[in-house]
Write a protein that holds these residues in place. Structure first.
Motif, PDB file in Angstrom:
ATOM      1  N   CYS A 175     126.915 -52.802  37.682  1.00 23.92           N
ATOM      2  CA  CYS A 175     126.328 -51.743  36.851  1.00 23.92           C
ATOM      3  C   CYS A 175     127.356 -50.651  36.545  1.00 23.92           C
ATOM      4  N   SER A 176     126.971 -49.728  35.649  1.00 20.97           N
ATOM      5  CA  SER A 176     127.827 -48.578  35.350  1.00 20.97           C
ATOM      6  C   SER A 176     127.730 -47.576  36.501  1.00 20.97           C
ATOM      7  N   ILE A 177     128.705 -46.687  36.545  1.00 20.43           N
ATOM      8  CA  ILE A 177     128.723 -45.680  37.618  1.00 20.43           C
ATOM      9  C   ILE A 177     127.507 -44.753  37.525  1.00 20.43           C
ATOM     10  N   LYS A 178     127.071 -44.462  36.292  1.00 25.84           N
ATOM     11  CA  LYS A 178     125.897 -43.588  36.132  1.00 25.84           C
ATOM     12  C   LYS A 178     124.654 -44.257  36.718  1.00 25.84           C
ATOM     13  N   THR A 189     122.012 -40.127  28.881  1.00 27.07           N
ATOM     14  CA  THR A 189     123.209 -39.601  29.526  1.00 27.07           C
ATOM     15  C   THR A 189     123.949 -38.716  28.537  1.00 27.07           C
ATOM     16  N   PHE A 190     124.459 -37.603  29.002  1.00 24.96           N
ATOM     17  CA  PHE A 190     125.244 -36.700  28.161  1.00 24.96           C
ATOM     18  C   PHE A 190     126.678 -36.691  28.690  1.00 24.96           C
ATOM     19  N   TYR A 191     127.662 -36.767  27.779  1.00 25.27           N
ATOM     20  CA  TYR A 191     129.049 -36.830  28.242  1.00 25.27           C
ATOM     21  C   TYR A 191     130.024 -36.421  27.148  1.00 25.27           C
ATOM     22  N   PRO A 209     130.455 -42.080  32.087  1.00 24.71           N
ATOM     23  CA  PRO A 209     129.233 -42.670  32.651  1.00 24.71           C
ATOM     24  C   PRO A 209     129.143 -44.174  32.393  1.00 24.71           C
ATOM     25  N   LYS A 210     129.919 -44.655  31.387  1.00 28.46           N
ATOM     26  CA  LYS A 210     129.879 -46.075  31.029  1.00 28.46           C
ATOM     27  C   LYS A 210     130.796 -46.925  31.915  1.00 28.46           C
ATOM     28  N   ALA A 245     123.674 -36.308  38.042  1.00 30.31           N
ATOM     29  CA  ALA A 245     124.590 -37.440  37.844  1.00 30.31           C
ATOM     30  C   ALA A 245     125.459 -37.164  36.620  1.00 30.31           C
ATOM     31  N   SER A 246     124.835 -36.698  35.515  1.00 29.53           N
ATOM     32  CA  SER A 246     125.595 -36.383  34.298  1.00 29.53           C
ATOM     33  C   SER A 246     126.621 -35.279  34.562  1.00 29.53           C
TER      34      SER A 246
END
Ligand SMILES: [Zn+2]
Length: 273
Positions: A156-159, A265-267, A187-188, A176-177
């Motif tokens: 999975c992704s880290i997020k 998710t915001f990044y 996050p990806k 998390a974000s």
């Protein structure tokens, strides 16, 4: 939705009126929240003394003089209010506890995703809601080596990894974000590609962000502990969460958003790699 810092703040507020105090009255307004409310609550809690409340992940645990534990989860919309005397209960007030001091603690939850349970303290490690929780992020157990070992077999992704309560307890979408932004990690990124340096950065960022938020909660708590004041939410100073389309506070490029496992998710695609 309340995450570790908000739950910690609520726990401290509960401690301020419940710790060492005798319960003299109980009000249970309905049979269930997310799950059934134990029917024994009414009979069992009267005359019982509350000990120092604890927190595990997003759960509040109130140990009782009967060697039982009262467990509370705030769900999506759960909040507590404190009163100096018995209040008139409102529509979404589901559980209320009156103390010898005449103060009342009222739990309201309009969306009813919260839960309440009562169980013997010997089952605290094996309770179905608690037994699979990962380490507390603010504990010494939560280290860069832990992250590297735990992510090794994950695809999975880290997020997504951070949101899974079995990996780490108490972190939700907001923190998390924010922690990934502070650590400069996309996050990806595949969780298992995290090397030592980035894992160190991430662990440090998570701890710093949570501690800052707990501090902010402690500050706002002073305003909340007043008759009828709601405890459960406070405004955070957020760097990326909820800021899509606005400029990154670090580099000025536009904050993006994307969906991961159904969560937004915001990044910043420039600052986070
Ligand atoms: Zn940036």
């Amino acid at each position: 939705m309340p995450e570790l810092p908000e739950v910690e703040t609520v726990k401290r507020a509960i401690a301020s009126i419940a710790s060492g105090k005798k319960i003299t009255d109980i009000f249970v307004g309905r049979k269930n929240l997310r799950w059934p409310i134990p029917t024994s609550l009414n009979k069992t809690l009267k005359g019982v003394i509350c000990k120092q409340p604890q927190r595990r992940g997003k759960y509040i645990l109130i140990p009782l003089s009967t060697k039982q534990i009262l467990l509370i989860h705030l769900g999506m919309s759960g909040a507590f209010r404190i009163y100096k005397s018995r209040p008139n209960f409102q529509k979404h007030d589901h559980i209320a506890i009156g103390f010898e001091s005449e103060e009342w603690l009222v739990f309201s939850d309009p969306r009813r995703f919260g839960c309440v349970d009562l169980f013997k303290e010997e089952y605290v490690l094996s309770h179905w809601l608690l037994k699979n929780l990962g380490p507390e992020p603010l504990s010494q157990e939560f280290t860069p080596d832990y992250i590297i070992t735990k992510t090794a077999s994950k695809t999975c992704s880290i997020k997504t990894f951070l949101l899974d309560q079995r990996n780490i307890a108490g972190i939700g979408n907001i923190y998390a974000s924010e922690a990934l932004f502070r650590a400069g990690i996309s996050p990806k990124r595949q969780a298992r590609t995290l090397k030592k340096k980035r894992a160190e950065k991430l662990v440090d960022s998570i701890k710093v962000i949570l501690l800052k938020a707990i501090d902010a909660g402690g500050t706002s708590l002073r305003d909340y502990i007043q008759p009828g004041g709601e405890i459960g939410y406070f405004i955070q100073s957020l760097q990326v969460y909820g800021r899509s389309g606005e400029p990154c506070l670090d580099c000025g490029s536009i904050i993006k958003e994307l969906k991961q496992s159904g969560r937004t998710t915001f990044y910043c695609s420039l600052c986070q790699r």
